[in-house]
Design an enzyme around this catalytic site. Sequence first.
Site, PDB file in Angstrom:
ATOM      1  N   HIS A 221       0.825  -1.211   0.000  1.00 33.43           N
ATOM      2  CA  HIS A 221       0.000   0.000   0.000  1.00 33.43           C
ATOM      3  C   HIS A 221       0.862   1.266   0.000  1.00 33.43           C
ATOM      4  CE1 HIS A 221      -3.186  -2.561   2.360  1.00 33.43           C
ATOM      5  NE2 HIS A 221      -3.173  -2.863   1.077  1.00 33.43           N
TER       6      HIS A 221
HETATM    7  C1  LIG Z   1       0.020  -7.113  -4.869  1.00 31.82           C
HETATM    8  C2  LIG Z   1      -0.858  -5.991  -4.381  1.00 31.82           C
HETATM    9  C3  LIG Z   1      -1.886  -6.283  -3.488  1.00 31.82           C
HETATM   10  C4  LIG Z   1      -2.711  -5.245  -3.040  1.00 31.82           C
HETATM   11  N1  LIG Z   1      -3.836  -5.568  -2.337  1.00 31.82           N
HETATM   12  C5  LIG Z   1      -4.757  -4.617  -2.085  1.00 31.82           C
HETATM   13  C6  LIG Z   1      -6.025  -4.963  -1.560  1.00 31.82           C
HETATM   14  O1  LIG Z   1      -6.363  -6.131  -1.397  1.00 31.82           O
HETATM   15  N2  LIG Z   1      -6.881  -3.952  -1.275  1.00 31.82           N
HETATM   16  C7  LIG Z   1      -6.550  -2.647  -1.456  1.00 31.82           C
HETATM   17  O2  LIG Z   1      -7.350  -1.776  -1.120  1.00 31.82           O
HETATM   18  N3  LIG Z   1      -5.367  -2.293  -1.992  1.00 31.82           N
HETATM   19  C8  LIG Z   1      -4.488  -3.249  -2.352  1.00 31.82           C
HETATM   20  N4  LIG Z   1      -3.331  -2.910  -2.986  1.00 31.82           N
HETATM   21  C9  LIG Z   1      -3.048  -1.474  -3.227  1.00 31.82           C
HETATM   22  C10 LIG Z   1      -3.947  -0.834  -4.286  1.00 31.82           C
HETATM   23  O3  LIG Z   1      -4.185  -1.721  -5.347  1.00 31.82           O
HETATM   24  C11 LIG Z   1      -3.297   0.471  -4.748  1.00 31.82           C
HETATM   25  O4  LIG Z   1      -3.207   1.357  -3.639  1.00 31.82           O
HETATM   26  C12 LIG Z   1      -4.037   1.196  -5.858  1.00 31.82           C
HETATM   27  O5  LIG Z   1      -4.350   0.329  -6.909  1.00 31.82           O
HETATM   28  C13 LIG Z   1      -3.167   2.359  -6.371  1.00 31.82           C
HETATM   29  O6  LIG Z   1      -3.797   2.984  -7.449  1.00 31.82           O
HETATM   30  P1  LIG Z   1      -3.013   4.068  -8.327  1.00 31.82           P
HETATM   31  O7  LIG Z   1      -3.961   4.512  -9.370  1.00 31.82           O
HETATM   32  O8  LIG Z   1      -2.407   5.067  -7.429  1.00 31.82           O
HETATM   33  O9  LIG Z   1      -1.798   3.277  -8.978  1.00 31.82           O
HETATM   34  P2  LIG Z   1      -1.782   1.977  -9.890  1.00 31.82           P
HETATM   35  O10 LIG Z   1      -3.091   1.259  -9.839  1.00 31.82           O
HETATM   36  O11 LIG Z   1      -0.572   1.212  -9.506  1.00 31.82           O
HETATM   37  O12 LIG Z   1      -1.647   2.547 -11.369  1.00 31.82           O
HETATM   38  C14 LIG Z   1      -0.510   3.188 -11.873  1.00 31.82           C
HETATM   39  C15 LIG Z   1      -0.438   2.851 -13.357  1.00 31.82           C
HETATM   40  O13 LIG Z   1       0.489   3.733 -13.968  1.00 31.82           O
HETATM   41  C16 LIG Z   1       1.286   2.997 -14.883  1.00 31.82           C
HETATM   42  N5  LIG Z   1       2.543   3.713 -15.030  1.00 31.82           N
HETATM   43  C17 LIG Z   1       3.521   3.883 -14.106  1.00 31.82           C
HETATM   44  N6  LIG Z   1       4.522   4.632 -14.620  1.00 31.82           N
HETATM   45  C18 LIG Z   1       4.168   4.941 -15.886  1.00 31.82           C
HETATM   46  C19 LIG Z   1       4.781   5.687 -16.921  1.00 31.82           C
HETATM   47  N7  LIG Z   1       5.977   6.277 -16.756  1.00 31.82           N
HETATM   48  N8  LIG Z   1       4.141   5.784 -18.112  1.00 31.82           N
HETATM   49  C20 LIG Z   1       2.930   5.222 -18.314  1.00 31.82           C
HETATM   50  N9  LIG Z   1       2.303   4.505 -17.355  1.00 31.82           N
HETATM   51  C21 LIG Z   1       2.910   4.363 -16.154  1.00 31.82           C
HETATM   52  C22 LIG Z   1       1.416   1.638 -14.239  1.00 31.82           C
HETATM   53  O14 LIG Z   1       1.777   0.641 -15.167  1.00 31.82           O
HETATM   54  C23 LIG Z   1       0.040   1.430 -13.642  1.00 31.82           C
HETATM   55  O15 LIG Z   1      -0.835   0.813 -14.548  1.00 31.82           O
HETATM   56  C24 LIG Z   1      -2.469  -3.900  -3.446  1.00 31.82           C
HETATM   57  C25 LIG Z   1      -1.429  -3.622  -4.332  1.00 31.82           C
HETATM   58  C26 LIG Z   1      -0.638  -4.657  -4.821  1.00 31.82           C
HETATM   59  C27 LIG Z   1       0.440  -4.338  -5.805  1.00 31.82           C
END
Ligand SMILES: Cc1cc2nc3c(=O)[nH]c(=O)nc-3n(C[C@H](O)[C@H](O)[C@H](O)COP(=O)(O)OP(=O)(O)OC[C@H]3O[C@@H](n4cnc5c(N)ncnc54)[C@H](O)[C@@H]3O)c2cc1C
Length: 504
Positions: free
Chosen positions: A444
Amino acid sequence: MKARPDYDIILVGGGTAGCVLAARLTQDPDLRVLLLEAGPSTSALPSAVAEPPAWPTLGATPANWGDMTVPQGPDGSPVALPRGRGLGGSSAVNAMVFARGHRTSYDSWADLGAKGWSFDDLLPYFQRSETALGCAPGRGTNGPLTVAPAARPNAVLLACLAAAVQSGHRRAHDISGGLEEGFAPVDLNIVAGRRQSAADAYLLPALDRPGLTVVTDALADRLILKDGRCTGVRYLADGRTHTATATREVVLTAGTIGSAQLLLRSGVGPADELRPADVDVVHDLPGVGRNLHDHPRVNLVHETQVPVPPARNNHGEILGLLRSAPELTGPDLQIIFIDIPVPNPAATVARGFTIGVSPMRPVSRGTLRITSSDPTTPPVLDPGYFTAEEDVRAVLSGIAAAREIARSPALAAWRGAEVSPGPGVVDDDALGDFVRRHRTSYCHPVGTCAMGESETAVVDSELRVRGIDGLRVADASVIPAIPSGNTNATVYAIAERAADLLRR
Ligand SMILES: Cc1cc2nc3c(=O)[nH]c(=O)nc-3n(C[C@H](O)[C@H](O)[C@H](O)COP(=O)(O)OP(=O)(O)OC[C@H]3O[C@@H](n4cnc5c(N)ncnc54)[C@H](O)[C@@H]3O)c2cc1C
């Protein structure tokens, strides 16, 4: 899909937040939106993405960026810090727990200068994201995500729940809603036995809209910054460098690691760290990459006398929120029951279950840095797990509660030995040492582009990057202090709110 040269809004990163924003913004047919995602489209992700019990295997696939932290703790071992790569981002590889943090855990956001982001302010956005089948008060009934507790929880996890109640903990009704403490089955992002990611719920239904362009396998390399304004993004795709221009705004939704990395590579960050990485300083913004923090987790692994039924769901269907000390104003610990023995190099178990304990309001803070302007060079990640003694004290209180639950009569038919840390590890020094050596990440990470008003805040309360026009960040990186829930539900709410801010 083929990109055009200019758009109204460019979204960088197609994870939880990027999928929400792409779908919400293109409800306006006049808006031209480009979504860039470094990883593949949903159809090119491993098939295990859709199968809930298979999620732990995804860490070893290209759907995970494969980051490791720098060595942590006394034995100096690095910790795997997975994050999703591909449409859906981390919501496509995560453990599918869907829970708001307890309402009290958002109070510190205001203390840090994030105005208008209390739990009550976020509530309409939490509700907008979900159709909560449990129908508890305060939950959404018409959102894209369909969420509910596991239809048929694993028998060993139900025994753990009964044991928690037997040992005096409250049986909560809706532990996902942010209003309760105690133990209950938690909502999951599973619909008809399959994962529902942000791409499934938000993006795929919007893909045919003429205003939306999605380019996958497109790595954003640099922001185009001129005279204090962000006008576009340079990205790598098909072995070439492309440029896309935004007439209104660029919004970073690349997550806690990706958004901070892109700012730093573009020369927005602490000047003294950028120069050694060979990056020209465009805007000295000291907070970028600081304040990295996460929920660490300590696993108490138990052998069982009888086999545990095979998992149908996400392995962790039931959890509890509790306080490490009664005088606290809200819960700061989570205990999660897991239907497999979480692998531990110190103890191999054929059949068993795990009780995971996490400090949910950690004080420990760390950093994200870059060493090069090359977008393929991994970042240097130091979440500083358990560097603050308060976090060790909190988790010791959680371990005591977990052990009491494990001794309760409701688990008698299952109970074998506690194999990790093991019955011999009892005094605070030994347990503290175990915690510092054997923590895992709860995955997280947050906080590297923190929202607020202090010198180290990166975005203001409307998610605008301080000192640069036409640029916002709207993902887990803006969370100034981690809430006491698994982070995905909070990121959905942040992105829903960001869509409102952008539509103004
Ligand atoms: C293994 C795992 C288990 C988890 N379990 C849970 C759970 O059960 N419940 C829960 O609430 N949370 C969980 N989480 C955390 C939760 O999923 C994240 O907090 C949330 O998805 C974050 O969302 P975000 O949009 O900030 O980032 P992300 O969903 O990570 O999205 C970021 C995106 O940006 C893309 N990206 C990055 N850099 C670049 C770039 N330079 N150019 C283009 N694209 C790029 C990435 O490929 C990715 O697709 C878990 C996370 C993981 C990894």
